[in-house]
Write a protein that holds these residues in place. Structure first.
Motif, PDB file in Angstrom:
ATOM      1  N   LEU A 381     -20.400  -6.847  15.550  1.00 45.47           N
ATOM      2  CA  LEU A 381     -19.629  -5.643  15.431  1.00 45.47           C
ATOM      3  C   LEU A 381     -18.225  -5.931  15.053  1.00 45.47           C
ATOM      4  CD1 LEU A 381     -20.971  -3.768  18.460  1.00 45.47           C
ATOM      5  CD2 LEU A 381     -22.033  -3.680  16.206  1.00 45.47           C
ATOM      6  N   GLY A 382     -17.728  -4.742  14.712  1.00 44.19           N
ATOM      7  CA  GLY A 382     -16.248  -4.845  14.287  1.00 44.19           C
ATOM      8  C   GLY A 382     -15.924  -4.029  13.306  1.00 44.19           C
ATOM      9  N   PHE A 518     -28.388 -10.470   7.930  1.00 50.67           N
ATOM     10  CA  PHE A 518     -28.241  -9.255   7.338  1.00 50.67           C
ATOM     11  C   PHE A 518     -26.936  -8.500   7.269  1.00 50.67           C
ATOM     12  CE2 PHE A 518     -32.697  -9.217   8.881  1.00 50.67           C
ATOM     13  CZ  PHE A 518     -33.205  -8.742   8.062  1.00 50.67           C
ATOM     14  N   ASP A 519     -26.345  -8.188   6.012  1.00 46.31           N
ATOM     15  CA  ASP A 519     -24.822  -7.907   5.853  1.00 46.31           C
ATOM     16  C   ASP A 519     -24.962  -6.320   5.788  1.00 46.31           C
ATOM     17  OD1 ASP A 519     -22.227  -7.683   5.551  1.00 46.31           O
ATOM     18  OD2 ASP A 519     -22.272  -8.567   3.481  1.00 46.31           O
ATOM     19  N   GLU A 520     -24.691  -5.607   6.997  1.00 52.97           N
ATOM     20  CA  GLU A 520     -24.926  -4.186   6.675  1.00 52.97           C
ATOM     21  C   GLU A 520     -25.856  -3.621   6.049  1.00 52.97           C
ATOM     22  OE1 GLU A 520     -20.935  -2.191   6.487  1.00 52.97           O
ATOM     23  OE2 GLU A 520     -19.911  -3.925   7.162  1.00 52.97           O
ATOM     24  N   PRO A 521     -27.169  -3.892   6.378  1.00 50.88           N
ATOM     25  CA  PRO A 521     -28.413  -3.455   5.310  1.00 50.88           C
ATOM     26  C   PRO A 521     -28.620  -1.981   5.377  1.00 50.88           C
ATOM     27  CG  PRO A 521     -29.156  -4.163   7.815  1.00 50.88           C
ATOM     28  CD  PRO A 521     -27.596  -4.467   7.929  1.00 50.88           C
ATOM     29  N   THR A 522     -27.871  -1.506   6.207  1.00 51.16           N
ATOM     30  CA  THR A 522     -28.155   0.167   6.030  1.00 51.16           C
ATOM     31  C   THR A 522     -26.900   0.857   5.285  1.00 51.16           C
ATOM     32  OG1 THR A 522     -27.674   0.605   8.190  1.00 51.16           O
ATOM     33  CG2 THR A 522     -29.971   0.169   7.842  1.00 51.16           C
ATOM     34  N   THR A 551     -23.851  -4.716  11.440  1.00 52.23           N
ATOM     35  CA  THR A 551     -24.024  -3.477  11.331  1.00 52.23           C
ATOM     36  C   THR A 551     -23.349  -2.465  12.196  1.00 52.23           C
ATOM     37  OG1 THR A 551     -25.913  -1.837  11.386  1.00 52.23           O
ATOM     38  CG2 THR A 551     -25.735  -3.744  13.313  1.00 52.23           C
ATOM     39  N   HIS A 552     -23.305  -1.462  11.861  1.00 52.65           N
ATOM     40  CA  HIS A 552     -22.559  -0.311  12.536  1.00 52.65           C
ATOM     41  C   HIS A 552     -23.539   0.727  13.274  1.00 52.65           C
ATOM     42  CE1 HIS A 552     -18.542  -1.399  11.041  1.00 52.65           C
ATOM     43  NE2 HIS A 552     -19.002  -1.311   9.698  1.00 52.65           N
ATOM     44  N   GLU A 553     -24.704   0.252  13.349  1.00 54.57           N
ATOM     45  CA  GLU A 553     -25.887   0.975  13.958  1.00 54.57           C
ATOM     46  C   GLU A 553     -25.679   0.603  15.579  1.00 54.57           C
ATOM     47  OE1 GLU A 553     -27.318   3.540  12.729  1.00 54.57           O
ATOM     48  OE2 GLU A 553     -26.742   3.340  10.619  1.00 54.57           O
ATOM     49  N   ILE A 554     -25.037   1.389  16.233  1.00 56.22           N
ATOM     50  CA  ILE A 554     -24.925   1.042  17.762  1.00 56.22           C
ATOM     51  C   ILE A 554     -25.984   0.982  18.266  1.00 56.22           C
ATOM     52  CG2 ILE A 554     -23.528   1.357  19.772  1.00 56.22           C
ATOM     53  CD1 ILE A 554     -22.055   0.074  17.524  1.00 56.22           C
TER      54      ILE A 554
END
Length: 598
Positions: A381-382, A518-522, A551-554
């Motif tokens: 995250l970040g 996985f580089d921000e897959p969504t 990812t940003h999907e917490i």
């Protein structure tokens, strides 16, 4: 006095049609009188031109008919076609080599290619032909041997080897190659950088990347201008008249100088050039249709595609027949498979030690050290710009690090170690080691000219050495497990974003990597499509493969992660379990970040 509200809606009902009723209304298209007038004027102009040409006896159509199929004219036409075919073939082959040299990593090769293009584009073709025709004056003999020694394999008189026809072919080739090089280079540069990264991440050899991934996509940019050059070459062969070589135009000149029928003979040449142009345009049209696969949602059929399909149909039928027994034998096993575990490799351990990376004065990774256990799921995250994606790309050596190293199961990625020194491997060796690290990109980076099935089987066949039967069978299994059993023959453009990302996951899994990145897959997906991709990743998280996910999907991270890493300004500020990081963060920046996104 009654006031009407300013925004009151007033329904206007056509006469004779009750409100809310149904009626069949006749639709009258809009009329454009100017278009009609323009069409009529065009027809008048065309008729006037044709009438003037065919009714004027001075055009000499009887002479035209006499000479159109005459033996000398056909011989000149044949020589023109031969010169065009040889000049185009050798010119594009040499031009391809020059273009690849120009974009290579060697400064000397790139400089030589640039110098060739600069020089040959500067010299008029007629001058080049004259120089070649008089080369015997400069060099009496042509010798092949070992340079700067007396060792010679053969030696011939230049005038014997360099006939007018040979000089014409060489001159046209050298001239054509300079222009073709820039056309091909432009096509190569038009291919998205993500395609090269995806091919490299799969471990495809450089030659395979060029022939299977880059050039087929570059062809869409190359073909229009490339065929313009070929058409120009067909007409430019008339320049070889300077060598007294009887191609079409020179033959016509000889004839009309004898019989003084200038206009009819020029029309003979003109019509034959029109025929050549028409044939080349027809070929161009169908080749462009063939290479439009994947670029259009519903590409129109082409004769070239139909011919290739007919040629490959027996081989495909044989492949299907051979694969049928194997598929039937393993059918029960596939049907009972409840997860992806049977289709993926065991996870590998990732060790990141003191990794730093700078882009100029900007330091994006600053002394990163991290241990990722085998079979675990690590979520990074970040904020944007914190170095997450760069760290991910460094794990499979898409980004060269400035300091430190990364190892998978103790084997360095991109380097070999001798004492306290790390030596970077050659590109071929890096590609071989990279196959253990799969990567799913933010923007999918599927190869648009290949179907979903072809995307999945490309690397296992060319890198892992699988037979086509094995690769196809495994690809069908993987596509079925990600919910795309019926999309095997679809091109990426025919798929939704979520479907494309699932194909990308299947493509990465087909290599059976030890680690999957996985580089921000969504992030490139609509909210409605996020769930279908996360469902596949959740199933992978239970399969035993080592996953590293930016990812940003917490909520997703809280559910699947074994450890969570928080980064900022190229440093790792906190590492812990989801419970520790989300509920009891130790670093104040972690708490501030989570407060904004939760």
């Amino acid at each position: 006095m009654t006031l009407v509200p300013a925004f009151r809606q007033v329904d206007v009902v056509p006469e004779g049609i009750p409100l809310g009723g149904k009626a069949h209304l006749r639709i009258v298209p809009a009329k454009y009188p100017a278009r009609t007038v323009g069409t009529v004027l065009s027809l008048v102009v065309i008729f006037a031109i044709l009438n003037s040409v065919f009714s004027n006896p001075r055009w000499g159509w009887d002479v035209f008919a006499e000479w159109f199929f005459a033996e000398p004219v056909l011989a000149g036409l044949g020589r023109t076609l031969l010169l065009t075919a040889l000049g185009a073939t050798f010119g594009f082959l040499l031009g391809t080599g020059l273009a690849l040299a120009r974009v290579s990593g060697s400064p000397l090769l790139a400089s030589l290619s640039w110098g060739y293009v600069w020089l040959l584009r500067s010299i008029p073709l007629i001058v080049l032909l004259l120089i070649l025709n008089n080369l015997g004056y400069l060099y009496e003999t042509i010798t092949l041997g070992v340079p700067f020694t007396d060792i010679s394999f053969f030696s011939y008189q230049t005038t014997q080897l360099l006939t007018p026809f040979a000089a014409a072919v060489i001159g046209l080739t050298l001239n054509q190659a300079a222009f073709c090089s820039e056309i091909i280079r432009g096509g190569i540069l038009s291919v998205d950088q993500g395609q090269l990264e995806a091919a490299a991440a799969l471990g495809l050899p450089k030659s395979r990347q060029a022939t299977r991934i880059v050039l087929p996509q570059a062809m869409r940019a190359i073909l229009p201008t490339g065929f313009n050059e070929i058409i120009g070459l067909a007409k430019g062969t008339s320049m070889v008249y300077i060598l007294a070589l009887p191609e079409l135009f020179y033959t016509i000149q000889i004839i009309y100088r004898r019989n003084l029928e200038v206009i009819p003979l020029l029309m003979v040449a003109t019509v034959w050039y029109l025929v050549i142009l028409s044939v080349l345009s027809f070929i161009q049209h169908h080749i462009e249709r063939h290479y439009s696969k994947g670029a259009l949602r519903n590409p129109p059929p082409s004769l070239l595609t139909a011919a290739l399909n007919r040629f490959s149909r027996p081989r495909r039928a044989a492949t299907a027949a051979q694969a049928a027994p194997r598929s039937a034998a393993s059918g029960a096993q596939r049907a009972s498979s409840a997860s992806l575990a049977a289709l993926v490799a065991a996870g590998g351990e990732v060790s990141i030690e003191g990794v730093s990376k700078s882009f100029g004065a900007l330091k994006v990774l600053d002394g990163i050290s991290l241990h990722i256990p085998a079979g675990s799921v690590t979520v990074i995250l970040g904020q944007s710009g914190s170095g997450k994606s760069t760290l991910l790309r460094a794990i499979n050596h898409l980004e060269r690090v400035d300091d430190g190293f990364i190892a998978i199961d103790g084997e360095l990625i991109g380097y070999r170690r001798e004492g306290d020194t790390l030596y970077e491997l050659k590109e071929r060796e890096i590609l071989q080691r990279r196959v253990d690290v799969g990567m799913v990109f933010q923007n999918f980076n599927l190869f648009p000219h290949l179907t979903a099935l072809e995307n999945v089987i490309e690397a296992p066949i060319s890198v892992r050495g699988r037979t086509r039967d094995e690769a196809v069978a495994e690809a069908h299994e993987l596509l079925a497990r990600v919910g795309l059993r019926d999309k095997a023959e679809a091109y990426p453009r025919q798929l939704s974003g979520g479907q494309q990302q699932r194909v990308a996951i299947a493509r990465a899994l087909a290599m059976k990597p030890k680690v999957l990145l996985f580089d921000e897959p969504t992030s490139a997906l609509d909210p409605e499509l996020v769930g279908e991709v996360l469902a596949v990743i959740k199933e992978l998280a239970r399969s035993g493969t080592t996953l590293v996910i930016v990812t940003h999907e917490i909520g997703f991270a809280r559910e699947v992660a074994d450890q969570v890493v928080f980064m900022e300004q190229g440093r790792i500020l906190e590492v812990g379990t989801p419970e520790q990081v989300f509920n009891a963060s130790q670093h104040h920046r972690t708490r501030e970040f989570l407060a904004k996104v939760l």
